[in-house]
Design a protein around this motif. Structure first.
Motif, short mmCIF file in Angstrom:
data_model
loop_
_atom_site.label_atom_id
_atom_site.label_comp_id
_atom_site.label_asym_id
_atom_site.label_seq_id
_atom_site.Cartn_x
_atom_site.Cartn_y
_atom_site.Cartn_z
N THR A 32 -64.31 -93.71 -23.73
CA THR A 32 -62.94 -94.21 -23.68
C THR A 32 -62.11 -93.41 -22.69
OG1 THR A 32 -63.20 -94.74 -25.99
CG2 THR A 32 -60.96 -94.75 -25.14
N ALA A 33 -61.34 -94.15 -21.89
CA ALA A 33 -60.44 -93.48 -20.93
C ALA A 33 -58.99 -93.77 -21.33
CB ALA A 33 -60.71 -94.01 -19.52
N LEU A 34 -58.14 -92.79 -21.13
CA LEU A 34 -56.72 -92.97 -21.43
C LEU A 34 -55.93 -92.77 -20.14
CD1 LEU A 34 -54.34 -93.33 -23.41
CD2 LEU A 34 -54.38 -90.84 -23.73
N VAL A 35 -55.27 -93.83 -19.70
CA VAL A 35 -54.50 -93.77 -18.46
C VAL A 35 -53.02 -93.61 -18.83
CG1 VAL A 35 -54.11 -94.85 -16.22
CG2 VAL A 35 -56.14 -95.46 -17.56
N GLY A 40 -45.18 -98.85 -13.59
CA GLY A 40 -45.33 -99.28 -12.20
C GLY A 40 -46.16 -98.36 -11.33
N THR A 41 -46.82 -97.36 -11.96
CA THR A 41 -47.61 -96.42 -11.15
C THR A 41 -49.05 -96.88 -10.96
OG1 THR A 41 -47.91 -95.13 -13.16
CG2 THR A 41 -46.32 -94.27 -11.57
N GLY A 42 -49.41 -98.01 -11.58
CA GLY A 42 -50.75 -98.54 -11.34
C GLY A 42 -51.75 -98.29 -12.46
N LYS A 43 -51.26 -98.17 -13.69
CA LYS A 43 -52.19 -97.89 -14.80
C LYS A 43 -53.17 -99.06 -14.99
CE LYS A 43 -48.85 -97.06 -17.79
NZ LYS A 43 -47.66 -97.13 -16.90
N GLU A 44 -52.64 -100.27 -14.93
CA GLU A 44 -53.54 -101.42 -15.10
C GLU A 44 -54.50 -101.54 -13.92
OE1 GLU A 44 -51.79 -104.89 -16.70
OE2 GLU A 44 -53.67 -106.02 -16.60
N LEU A 45 -54.00 -101.21 -12.74
CA LEU A 45 -54.84 -101.23 -11.55
C LEU A 45 -56.03 -100.27 -11.72
CD1 LEU A 45 -54.57 -102.64 -8.79
CD2 LEU A 45 -53.50 -100.57 -7.92
N VAL A 46 -55.74 -99.09 -12.30
CA VAL A 46 -56.79 -98.10 -12.54
C VAL A 46 -57.80 -98.65 -13.54
CG1 VAL A 46 -57.24 -95.84 -13.59
CG2 VAL A 46 -55.39 -96.09 -11.93
N ALA A 47 -57.28 -99.27 -14.61
CA ALA A 47 -58.19 -99.82 -15.64
C ALA A 47 -59.10 -100.87 -15.01
CB ALA A 47 -57.36 -100.41 -16.78
N GLN A 48 -58.51 -101.71 -14.16
CA GLN A 48 -59.32 -102.75 -13.50
C GLN A 48 -60.38 -102.13 -12.61
OE1 GLN A 48 -56.29 -105.01 -11.48
NE2 GLN A 48 -55.76 -106.21 -13.29
N VAL A 143 -68.33 -102.41 -26.30
CA VAL A 143 -67.13 -102.54 -25.46
C VAL A 143 -66.74 -101.17 -24.92
CG1 VAL A 143 -64.64 -102.99 -25.59
CG2 VAL A 143 -66.23 -104.54 -26.72
N ARG A 144 -66.39 -101.15 -23.65
CA ARG A 144 -65.76 -99.93 -23.14
C ARG A 144 -64.26 -100.09 -23.31
NH1 ARG A 144 -65.51 -96.47 -17.61
NH2 ARG A 144 -64.83 -94.62 -18.75
N VAL A 145 -63.61 -99.10 -23.92
CA VAL A 145 -62.17 -99.19 -24.12
C VAL A 145 -61.46 -98.31 -23.10
CG1 VAL A 145 -60.29 -98.62 -25.71
CG2 VAL A 145 -62.34 -99.76 -26.56
N VAL A 146 -60.50 -98.94 -22.42
CA VAL A 146 -59.58 -98.17 -21.57
C VAL A 146 -58.20 -98.40 -22.16
CG1 VAL A 146 -58.62 -97.83 -19.27
CG2 VAL A 146 -61.01 -98.51 -19.52
N ALA A 147 -57.51 -97.33 -22.51
CA ALA A 147 -56.17 -97.45 -23.09
C ALA A 147 -55.15 -96.95 -22.07
CB ALA A 147 -56.08 -96.65 -24.38
N ALA A 148 -53.93 -97.42 -22.20
CA ALA A 148 -52.87 -96.93 -21.30
C ALA A 148 -51.56 -96.86 -22.05
CB ALA A 148 -52.72 -97.87 -20.09
N THR A 149 -50.72 -95.99 -21.62
CA THR A 149 -49.36 -95.91 -22.17
C THR A 149 -48.43 -95.21 -21.19
OG1 THR A 149 -47.99 -95.08 -23.96
CG2 THR A 149 -49.90 -93.74 -23.41
N HIS A 150 -47.16 -95.61 -21.24
CA HIS A 150 -46.18 -94.88 -20.43
C HIS A 150 -45.55 -93.78 -21.27
CE1 HIS A 150 -43.53 -97.60 -22.60
NE2 HIS A 150 -42.57 -96.73 -22.37
#
Ligand SMILES: Nc1ncnc2c1ncn2[C@@H]1O[C@H](COP(=O)(O)OP(=O)(O)OP(=O)(O)O)[C@@H](O)[C@H]1O
Ligand SMILES: [Mg+2]
Length: 414
Positions: A32-35, A40-48, A143-150
Protein backbone atom coordinates in the motif's frame (compact mmCIF):
# COMPACT_ATOMS: atom_id res chain seq x y z
CA UNK A 1 -13.08 3.30 -14.31
CA UNK A 2 -10.76 1.29 -16.51
CA UNK A 3 -7.28 2.42 -17.49
CA UNK A 4 -6.32 5.99 -16.61
CA UNK A 5 -4.81 8.27 -19.25
CA UNK A 6 -1.04 8.06 -19.14
CA UNK A 7 -0.41 11.72 -18.39
CA UNK A 8 3.25 12.50 -17.91
CA UNK A 9 4.55 13.92 -14.65
CA UNK A 10 6.11 17.15 -15.86
CA UNK A 11 8.99 19.06 -14.31
CA UNK A 12 12.77 19.13 -14.11
CA UNK A 13 13.19 20.27 -10.49
CA UNK A 14 15.20 17.92 -8.29
CA UNK A 15 12.12 16.89 -6.31
CA UNK A 16 10.05 16.07 -9.39
CA UNK A 17 12.91 14.02 -10.83
CA UNK A 18 13.15 12.21 -7.49
CA UNK A 19 9.37 11.66 -7.53
CA UNK A 20 9.52 10.04 -10.96
CA UNK A 21 12.36 7.81 -9.78
CA UNK A 22 10.47 6.82 -6.61
CA UNK A 23 7.38 5.91 -8.62
CA UNK A 24 9.48 3.78 -10.93
CA UNK A 25 10.98 1.96 -7.94
CA UNK A 26 7.80 1.25 -6.02
CA UNK A 27 5.43 0.66 -8.95
CA UNK A 28 6.56 -2.96 -9.00
CA UNK A 29 5.45 -3.55 -5.41
CA UNK A 30 1.94 -4.50 -4.32
CA UNK A 31 2.32 -2.82 -0.93
CA UNK A 32 0.00 0.00 0.00
CA UNK A 33 1.20 3.48 -0.89
CA UNK A 34 0.02 6.69 0.76
CA UNK A 35 0.27 9.84 -1.32
CA UNK A 36 0.05 13.07 0.65
CA UNK A 37 0.27 16.65 -0.49
CA UNK A 38 -1.66 19.84 -1.00
CA UNK A 39 -4.61 20.03 -3.33
CA UNK A 40 -3.67 20.13 -7.02
CA UNK A 41 -0.12 18.82 -6.54
CA UNK A 42 -0.76 15.67 -8.57
CA UNK A 43 -1.66 13.00 -6.01
CA UNK A 44 -4.05 11.27 -8.40
CA UNK A 45 -1.51 11.60 -11.19
CA UNK A 46 1.01 9.77 -8.98
CA UNK A 47 -1.52 7.03 -8.19
CA UNK A 48 -2.19 6.58 -11.90
CA UNK A 49 1.52 6.43 -12.66
CA UNK A 50 2.04 3.77 -9.98
CA UNK A 51 -0.68 1.70 -11.62
CA UNK A 52 0.48 2.20 -15.19
CA UNK A 53 4.14 1.54 -14.50
CA UNK A 54 3.52 -1.57 -12.43
CA UNK A 55 2.63 -5.18 -13.22
CA UNK A 56 -1.10 -4.45 -12.75
CA UNK A 57 -1.32 -2.01 -15.67
CA UNK A 58 -3.51 -4.45 -17.60
CA UNK A 59 -6.01 -4.50 -14.73
CA UNK A 60 -8.36 -1.72 -13.75
CA UNK A 61 -7.51 1.52 -11.97
CA UNK A 62 -10.56 2.13 -9.78
CA UNK A 63 -10.75 5.48 -7.98
CA UNK A 64 -13.14 6.24 -5.14
CA UNK A 65 -13.37 9.57 -3.35
CA UNK A 66 -14.05 8.65 0.28
CA UNK A 67 -15.00 12.25 1.09
CA UNK A 68 -17.61 12.55 -1.64
CA UNK A 69 -19.81 9.53 -0.89
CA UNK A 70 -22.56 9.73 1.75
CA UNK A 71 -21.45 7.74 4.79
CA UNK A 72 -24.40 5.33 4.60
CA UNK A 73 -23.36 4.33 1.06
CA UNK A 74 -19.60 3.95 1.52
CA UNK A 75 -19.65 0.36 2.71
CA UNK A 76 -21.78 -0.74 -0.24
CA UNK A 77 -19.61 1.29 -2.65
CA UNK A 78 -16.41 -0.29 -1.37
CA UNK A 79 -17.51 -3.84 -0.76
CA UNK A 80 -20.73 -4.20 -2.79
CA UNK A 81 -24.05 -5.61 -1.54
CA UNK A 82 -26.44 -8.47 -2.02
CA UNK A 83 -29.89 -8.00 -3.50
CA UNK A 84 -32.62 -7.13 -0.97
CA UNK A 85 -30.24 -6.16 1.85
CA UNK A 86 -31.71 -2.68 2.13
CA UNK A 87 -34.31 -0.53 0.35
CA UNK A 88 -33.01 0.17 -3.11
CA UNK A 89 -30.77 -2.91 -3.25
CA UNK A 90 -32.76 -4.36 -6.13
CA UNK A 91 -29.87 -6.42 -7.46
CA UNK A 92 -26.47 -7.67 -6.36
CA UNK A 93 -23.88 -4.96 -6.70
CA UNK A 94 -20.14 -5.41 -7.12
CA UNK A 95 -18.10 -3.05 -4.95
CA UNK A 96 -14.96 -1.12 -5.93
CA UNK A 97 -12.63 -3.61 -4.27
CA UNK A 98 -13.94 -6.41 -6.43
CA UNK A 99 -13.90 -4.19 -9.53
CA UNK A 100 -10.23 -3.48 -8.89
CA UNK A 101 -9.37 -7.19 -8.57
CA UNK A 102 -6.04 -7.67 -10.39
CA UNK A 103 -5.60 -3.89 -10.60
CA UNK A 104 -5.32 -0.85 -8.34
CA UNK A 105 -7.86 0.71 -5.99
CA UNK A 106 -7.27 4.42 -5.44
CA UNK A 107 -8.76 5.49 -2.10
CA UNK A 108 -8.79 9.24 -2.55
CA UNK A 109 -9.28 11.50 0.49
CA UNK A 110 -8.90 8.58 2.85
CA UNK A 111 -8.65 11.07 5.72
CA UNK A 112 -12.40 11.67 5.29
CA UNK A 113 -13.35 8.03 5.87
CA UNK A 114 -15.73 7.68 8.86
CA UNK A 115 -14.33 5.82 11.89
CA UNK A 116 -16.57 2.73 11.51
CA UNK A 117 -15.42 2.31 7.92
CA UNK A 118 -11.79 2.73 8.97
CA UNK A 119 -12.18 -0.40 11.12
CA UNK A 120 -13.66 -2.38 8.22
CA UNK A 121 -11.01 -1.16 5.77
CA UNK A 122 -8.23 -2.16 8.14
CA UNK A 123 -9.64 -5.66 8.32
CA UNK A 124 -9.85 -5.95 4.54
CA UNK A 125 -6.27 -4.74 4.10
CA UNK A 126 -5.09 -7.34 6.58
CA UNK A 127 -7.22 -10.26 5.43
CA UNK A 128 -7.35 -9.41 1.69
CA UNK A 129 -10.99 -10.53 1.75
CA UNK A 130 -14.15 -8.44 1.55
CA UNK A 131 -17.62 -9.11 2.90
CA UNK A 132 -20.30 -7.53 0.67
CA UNK A 133 -23.19 -5.98 2.64
CA UNK A 134 -25.79 -8.72 3.27
CA UNK A 135 -23.45 -11.53 2.16
CA UNK A 136 -22.66 -14.51 4.33
CA UNK A 137 -19.35 -15.42 2.67
CA UNK A 138 -16.22 -13.41 2.20
CA UNK A 139 -14.75 -12.87 -1.27
CA UNK A 140 -10.95 -12.87 -1.71
CA UNK A 141 -9.55 -9.87 -3.56
CA UNK A 142 -6.15 -9.21 -5.09
CA UNK A 143 -5.88 -5.44 -5.11
CA UNK A 144 -3.09 -2.94 -4.78
CA UNK A 145 -4.30 -0.04 -2.66
CA UNK A 146 -3.02 3.48 -3.19
CA UNK A 147 -4.49 6.00 -0.76
CA UNK A 148 -4.26 9.77 -0.87
CA UNK A 149 -5.16 12.69 1.32
CA UNK A 150 -4.53 16.40 1.53
CA UNK A 151 -4.84 16.14 5.32
CA UNK A 152 -1.98 15.62 7.73
CA UNK A 153 -2.85 12.12 8.90
CA UNK A 154 -0.44 12.21 11.84
CA UNK A 155 -2.35 15.21 13.15
CA UNK A 156 -5.63 13.43 12.45
CA UNK A 157 -4.37 10.47 14.48
CA UNK A 158 -3.34 12.80 17.31
CA UNK A 159 -6.77 14.42 17.22
CA UNK A 160 -8.46 11.00 17.42
CA UNK A 161 -10.09 11.29 14.00
CA UNK A 162 -8.02 8.67 12.24
CA UNK A 163 -7.13 5.24 13.57
CA UNK A 164 -3.46 4.84 14.30
CA UNK A 165 -3.42 1.15 13.26
CA UNK A 166 -4.94 2.00 9.86
CA UNK A 167 -2.47 4.85 9.42
CA UNK A 168 0.48 2.49 9.83
CA UNK A 169 -1.20 -0.10 7.62
CA UNK A 170 -1.60 2.28 4.68
CA UNK A 171 1.60 4.26 5.17
CA UNK A 172 3.87 1.41 4.04
CA UNK A 173 5.20 3.39 1.06
CA UNK A 174 4.79 7.09 1.73
CA UNK A 175 4.98 9.53 -1.18
CA UNK A 176 4.77 13.28 -0.69
CA UNK A 177 3.91 15.60 -3.55
CA UNK A 178 5.65 18.95 -3.22
CA UNK A 179 3.74 22.26 -3.42
CA UNK A 180 4.46 24.09 -6.65
CA UNK A 181 5.86 27.12 -4.82
CA UNK A 182 8.67 24.92 -3.48
CA UNK A 183 9.73 23.82 -6.97
CA UNK A 184 9.77 26.89 -9.21
CA UNK A 185 12.21 24.99 -11.46
CA UNK A 186 9.19 23.04 -12.79
CA UNK A 187 7.40 26.18 -13.95
CA UNK A 188 8.87 26.66 -17.44
CA UNK A 189 8.12 23.10 -18.49
CA UNK A 190 4.66 23.08 -16.90
CA UNK A 191 3.76 26.42 -18.50
CA UNK A 192 4.94 25.18 -21.90
CA UNK A 193 3.04 21.91 -21.53
CA UNK A 194 -0.23 23.60 -20.60
CA UNK A 195 0.25 26.35 -23.21
CA UNK A 196 0.40 23.62 -25.87
CA UNK A 197 -2.51 21.77 -24.31
CA UNK A 198 -4.78 24.83 -24.13
CA UNK A 199 -3.70 26.56 -27.35
CA UNK A 200 -6.69 27.92 -29.25
CA UNK A 201 -7.31 26.16 -32.57
CA UNK A 202 -5.33 27.82 -35.36
CA UNK A 203 -3.04 29.66 -32.93
CA UNK A 204 0.40 28.84 -31.72
CA UNK A 205 0.70 28.27 -27.95
CA UNK A 206 1.05 31.39 -25.81
CA UNK A 207 4.54 32.30 -24.66
CA UNK A 208 5.85 33.86 -21.45
CA UNK A 209 8.27 36.80 -21.48
CA UNK A 210 11.08 36.68 -18.89
CA UNK A 211 9.38 39.28 -16.64
CA UNK A 212 6.16 37.25 -16.64
CA UNK A 213 8.02 34.02 -15.86
CA UNK A 214 9.80 35.77 -13.04
CA UNK A 215 6.54 37.06 -11.63
CA UNK A 216 4.91 33.61 -11.84
CA UNK A 217 7.92 32.07 -10.10
CA UNK A 218 7.37 34.41 -7.14
CA UNK A 219 3.69 33.49 -6.77
CA UNK A 220 2.50 31.09 -4.04
CA UNK A 221 0.24 28.91 -6.26
CA UNK A 222 -2.25 27.92 -3.53
CA UNK A 223 -4.09 25.70 -6.04
CA UNK A 224 -0.79 24.25 -7.32
CA UNK A 225 -0.65 22.64 -10.80
CA UNK A 226 -4.45 22.63 -11.18
CA UNK A 227 -4.44 26.42 -10.68
CA UNK A 228 -1.57 26.81 -13.13
CA UNK A 229 -3.39 24.79 -15.77
CA UNK A 230 -6.57 26.86 -15.33
CA UNK A 231 -4.65 30.12 -15.51
CA UNK A 232 -2.84 29.09 -18.70
CA UNK A 233 -6.21 28.03 -20.13
CA UNK A 234 -7.58 31.51 -19.36
CA UNK A 235 -4.57 33.27 -20.87
CA UNK A 236 -4.71 31.05 -23.96
CA UNK A 237 -8.31 32.11 -24.55
CA UNK A 238 -7.74 35.80 -23.87
CA UNK A 239 -4.40 36.24 -25.63
CA UNK A 240 -4.18 33.48 -28.23
CA UNK A 241 -0.73 33.01 -29.69
CA UNK A 242 0.73 35.98 -27.83
CA UNK A 243 3.77 36.28 -25.60
CA UNK A 244 2.59 37.39 -22.18
CA UNK A 245 4.33 40.18 -20.35
CA UNK A 246 3.43 41.59 -16.94
CA UNK A 247 1.95 44.62 -18.62
CA UNK A 248 -0.16 42.73 -21.14
CA UNK A 249 -2.36 40.91 -18.67
CA UNK A 250 -5.04 43.05 -17.00
CA UNK A 251 -5.07 42.61 -13.25
CA UNK A 252 -8.73 41.54 -13.20
CA UNK A 253 -7.62 38.41 -15.05
CA UNK A 254 -5.13 37.48 -12.33
CA UNK A 255 -5.61 35.83 -8.94
CA UNK A 256 -5.21 38.28 -6.06
CA UNK A 257 -1.72 37.03 -5.13
CA UNK A 258 -0.49 37.78 -8.65
CA UNK A 259 -2.18 41.19 -8.72
CA UNK A 260 -0.05 42.15 -5.73
CA UNK A 261 3.13 41.02 -7.51
CA UNK A 262 2.11 42.78 -10.73
CA UNK A 263 1.45 46.02 -8.86
CA UNK A 264 4.80 45.73 -7.10
CA UNK A 265 6.54 45.36 -10.45
CA UNK A 266 4.76 47.92 -12.54
CA UNK A 267 3.18 50.30 -10.11
CA UNK A 268 -0.59 50.69 -10.17
CA UNK A 269 -0.78 53.31 -12.93
CA UNK A 270 1.23 51.20 -15.36
CA UNK A 271 -1.00 48.16 -14.92
CA UNK A 272 -3.70 50.25 -16.61
CA UNK A 273 -5.39 48.67 -19.60
CA UNK A 274 -4.28 51.17 -22.20
CA UNK A 275 -0.95 49.38 -22.10
CA UNK A 276 -2.64 46.58 -24.00
CA UNK A 277 -1.78 47.12 -27.62
CA UNK A 278 -3.02 43.86 -29.05
CA UNK A 279 -6.72 43.41 -28.52
CA UNK A 280 -7.84 39.88 -27.84
CA UNK A 281 -10.92 38.01 -28.93
CA UNK A 282 -12.84 37.10 -25.83
CA UNK A 283 -16.02 35.21 -25.17
CA UNK A 284 -18.11 37.24 -22.71
CA UNK A 285 -18.75 34.11 -20.68
CA UNK A 286 -15.01 33.65 -20.28
CA UNK A 287 -14.65 37.21 -19.09
CA UNK A 288 -17.40 36.87 -16.56
CA UNK A 289 -15.96 33.59 -15.31
CA UNK A 290 -12.58 35.25 -15.04
CA UNK A 291 -14.09 38.13 -13.10
CA UNK A 292 -15.42 35.71 -10.57
CA UNK A 293 -12.01 34.09 -10.24
CA UNK A 294 -10.46 33.43 -6.92
CA UNK A 295 -13.57 33.85 -4.80
CA UNK A 296 -11.86 31.91 -2.05
CA UNK A 297 -9.16 34.51 -1.53
CA UNK A 298 -9.44 36.13 1.87
CA UNK A 299 -11.06 39.55 1.58
CA UNK A 300 -7.95 41.19 3.00
CA UNK A 301 -5.88 39.90 0.07
CA UNK A 302 -8.07 41.53 -2.52
CA UNK A 303 -7.35 45.03 -3.66
CA UNK A 304 -9.99 47.62 -2.76
CA UNK A 305 -12.68 47.78 -5.42
CA UNK A 306 -11.93 50.61 -7.78
CA UNK A 307 -14.92 50.73 -10.16
CA UNK A 308 -13.26 52.87 -12.79
CA UNK A 309 -9.96 50.98 -12.95
CA UNK A 310 -11.86 47.71 -12.81
CA UNK A 311 -14.11 48.66 -15.69
CA UNK A 312 -11.22 49.95 -17.77
CA UNK A 313 -9.43 46.67 -17.29
CA UNK A 314 -12.46 44.66 -18.32
CA UNK A 315 -13.12 46.87 -21.29
CA UNK A 316 -9.58 46.46 -22.51
CA UNK A 317 -9.63 42.73 -22.09
CA UNK A 318 -12.78 42.52 -24.19
CA UNK A 319 -11.61 44.84 -26.90
CA UNK A 320 -12.94 42.85 -29.84
CA UNK A 321 -16.07 44.37 -31.42
CA UNK A 322 -18.11 41.18 -30.88
CA UNK A 323 -17.25 41.00 -27.25
CA UNK A 324 -17.87 44.70 -26.74
CA UNK A 325 -21.42 44.34 -27.88
CA UNK A 326 -22.23 41.38 -25.73
CA UNK A 327 -20.25 41.89 -22.55
CA UNK A 328 -22.51 42.51 -19.59
CA UNK A 329 -21.70 45.28 -17.15
CA UNK A 330 -19.68 43.72 -14.36
CA UNK A 331 -21.29 43.47 -11.00
CA UNK A 332 -19.43 45.64 -8.52
CA UNK A 333 -19.21 44.86 -4.83
CA UNK A 334 -22.57 44.56 -3.15
CA UNK A 335 -22.03 47.80 -1.29
CA UNK A 336 -21.34 49.87 -4.43
CA UNK A 337 -23.62 52.87 -4.76
CA UNK A 338 -25.54 53.90 -7.88
CA UNK A 339 -22.89 56.52 -8.57
CA UNK A 340 -20.22 53.86 -8.55
CA UNK A 341 -22.28 51.71 -10.91
CA UNK A 342 -22.73 54.67 -13.28
CA UNK A 343 -18.99 55.27 -13.09
CA UNK A 344 -18.42 51.65 -14.06
CA UNK A 345 -20.70 51.91 -17.09
CA UNK A 346 -19.17 55.20 -18.17
CA UNK A 347 -15.65 53.89 -17.77
CA UNK A 348 -16.47 50.84 -19.88
CA UNK A 349 -17.73 53.06 -22.67
CA UNK A 350 -14.75 55.39 -22.41
CA UNK A 351 -12.28 52.53 -22.36
CA UNK A 352 -13.89 51.11 -25.46
CA UNK A 353 -13.57 54.46 -27.18
CA UNK A 354 -17.31 54.99 -27.02
CA UNK A 355 -18.44 58.34 -25.70
CA UNK A 356 -21.48 57.89 -23.46
CA UNK A 357 -24.50 59.46 -25.20
CA UNK A 358 -25.22 62.77 -23.45
CA UNK A 359 -28.86 63.57 -22.58
CA UNK A 360 -29.03 66.26 -25.29
CA UNK A 361 -27.81 63.85 -28.03
CA UNK A 362 -24.74 64.06 -30.25
CA UNK A 363 -23.69 64.72 -33.89
CA UNK A 364 -22.85 61.19 -34.99
CA UNK A 365 -21.10 62.46 -38.12
CA UNK A 366 -18.78 64.76 -36.17
CA UNK A 367 -18.16 62.05 -33.60
CA UNK A 368 -17.09 59.57 -36.29
CA UNK A 369 -14.81 62.23 -37.84
CA UNK A 370 -13.18 62.72 -34.43
CA UNK A 371 -12.65 58.98 -33.99
CA UNK A 372 -11.12 58.68 -37.49
CA UNK A 373 -8.81 61.63 -36.94
CA UNK A 374 -7.75 60.33 -33.52
CA UNK A 375 -6.87 56.89 -34.86
CA UNK A 376 -4.87 58.31 -37.80
CA UNK A 377 -2.96 60.55 -35.37
CA UNK A 378 -2.19 57.58 -33.13
CA UNK A 379 -1.06 55.43 -36.06
CA UNK A 380 1.14 58.20 -37.45
CA UNK A 381 2.73 58.67 -34.09
CA UNK A 382 3.38 54.94 -33.75
CA UNK A 383 5.05 54.76 -37.16
CA UNK A 384 6.87 58.06 -36.65
CA UNK A 385 4.96 59.58 -39.56
CA UNK A 386 5.69 56.81 -42.08
CA UNK A 387 2.74 56.87 -44.52
CA UNK A 388 3.14 53.37 -45.94
CA UNK A 389 3.34 51.74 -42.48
CA UNK A 390 0.46 53.88 -41.22
CA UNK A 391 -1.69 52.84 -44.20
CA UNK A 392 -0.89 49.21 -43.45
CA UNK A 393 -1.70 49.63 -39.75
CA UNK A 394 -5.10 51.13 -40.60
CA UNK A 395 -5.73 48.81 -43.56
CA UNK A 396 -6.20 51.79 -45.93
CA UNK A 397 -4.96 52.45 -49.43
CA UNK A 398 -1.94 54.76 -49.32
CA UNK A 399 -3.72 57.36 -51.49
CA UNK A 400 -6.82 57.29 -49.27
CA UNK A 401 -4.66 57.86 -46.21
CA UNK A 402 -2.89 60.81 -47.83
CA UNK A 403 -6.25 62.37 -48.65
CA UNK A 404 -7.31 62.06 -45.03
CA UNK A 405 -3.99 63.39 -43.73
CA UNK A 406 -4.49 66.47 -45.91
CA UNK A 407 -8.15 66.79 -44.91
CA UNK A 408 -7.30 66.78 -41.20
CA UNK A 409 -4.15 68.77 -41.66
CA UNK A 410 -1.99 66.12 -40.00
CA UNK A 411 1.76 65.76 -40.34
CA UNK A 412 3.46 62.81 -42.00
CA UNK A 413 7.13 62.37 -42.82
CA UNK A 414 7.89 62.91 -46.51
N1 LIG B 1 3.80 17.32 -12.26
C1 LIG B 1 2.69 17.43 -13.02
N2 LIG B 1 2.80 17.41 -14.36
C2 LIG B 1 1.72 17.54 -15.15
N3 LIG B 1 0.49 17.74 -14.69
C3 LIG B 1 0.32 17.75 -13.37
C4 LIG B 1 1.39 17.61 -12.46
N4 LIG B 1 0.91 17.67 -11.21
C5 LIG B 1 -0.40 17.83 -11.33
N5 LIG B 1 -0.78 17.88 -12.61
C6 LIG B 1 -2.14 18.10 -13.13
O1 LIG B 1 -2.80 18.96 -12.22
C7 LIG B 1 -4.15 18.56 -12.06
C8 LIG B 1 -4.40 18.24 -10.61
O2 LIG B 1 -3.70 17.04 -10.29
P1 LIG B 1 -4.35 15.93 -9.34
O3 LIG B 1 -5.82 15.82 -9.56
O4 LIG B 1 -3.55 14.69 -9.50
O5 LIG B 1 -4.07 16.64 -7.96
P2 LIG B 1 -4.48 16.18 -6.49
O6 LIG B 1 -3.26 16.33 -5.66
O7 LIG B 1 -5.14 14.84 -6.56
O8 LIG B 1 -5.52 17.30 -6.10
P3 LIG B 1 -6.76 17.23 -5.05
O9 LIG B 1 -6.16 17.06 -3.67
O10 LIG B 1 -7.41 18.56 -5.21
O11 LIG B 1 -7.61 16.07 -5.48
C9 LIG B 1 -4.38 17.38 -12.99
O12 LIG B 1 -4.90 17.87 -14.21
C10 LIG B 1 -2.98 16.83 -13.19
O13 LIG B 1 -2.87 16.16 -14.43
MG1 LIG C 1 -7.14 14.29 -6.14
Amino acid sequence: MTSPASNPIIGQSACTQALRQLIKTIAASSSTALVTGESGTGKELVAQALHLQGPRAEGRFVPINCGAIPRELIESELFGHRKGTFTGAVADRVGRFELAHGGTLFLDEIGDLPMDMQVKLLRVLQERCILPVGASREVPVDVRVVAATHRNLEEEVQAGRFREDLYYRINVLPIRTTPLRERPGDLPELLGFYARKHAMPGNKPIGFAPDMLDMLAGYGWPGNVRELSNLVDRFSTLFPGQTLTCQLVPSCMLPSGLVALQTQRLGREQVAPWQIHQPARVEPAVVMAALQADPAAPAGDRPAFDPVLHAMEIASAVHSPEAQLAVPVPKPAASASNDEINAVEEAIFLAQGIQPLPPEGISLKQHLVNIERGLIEQALSRTEGNVSRTAKLLQLQRTTLIEKINKYDLRASS
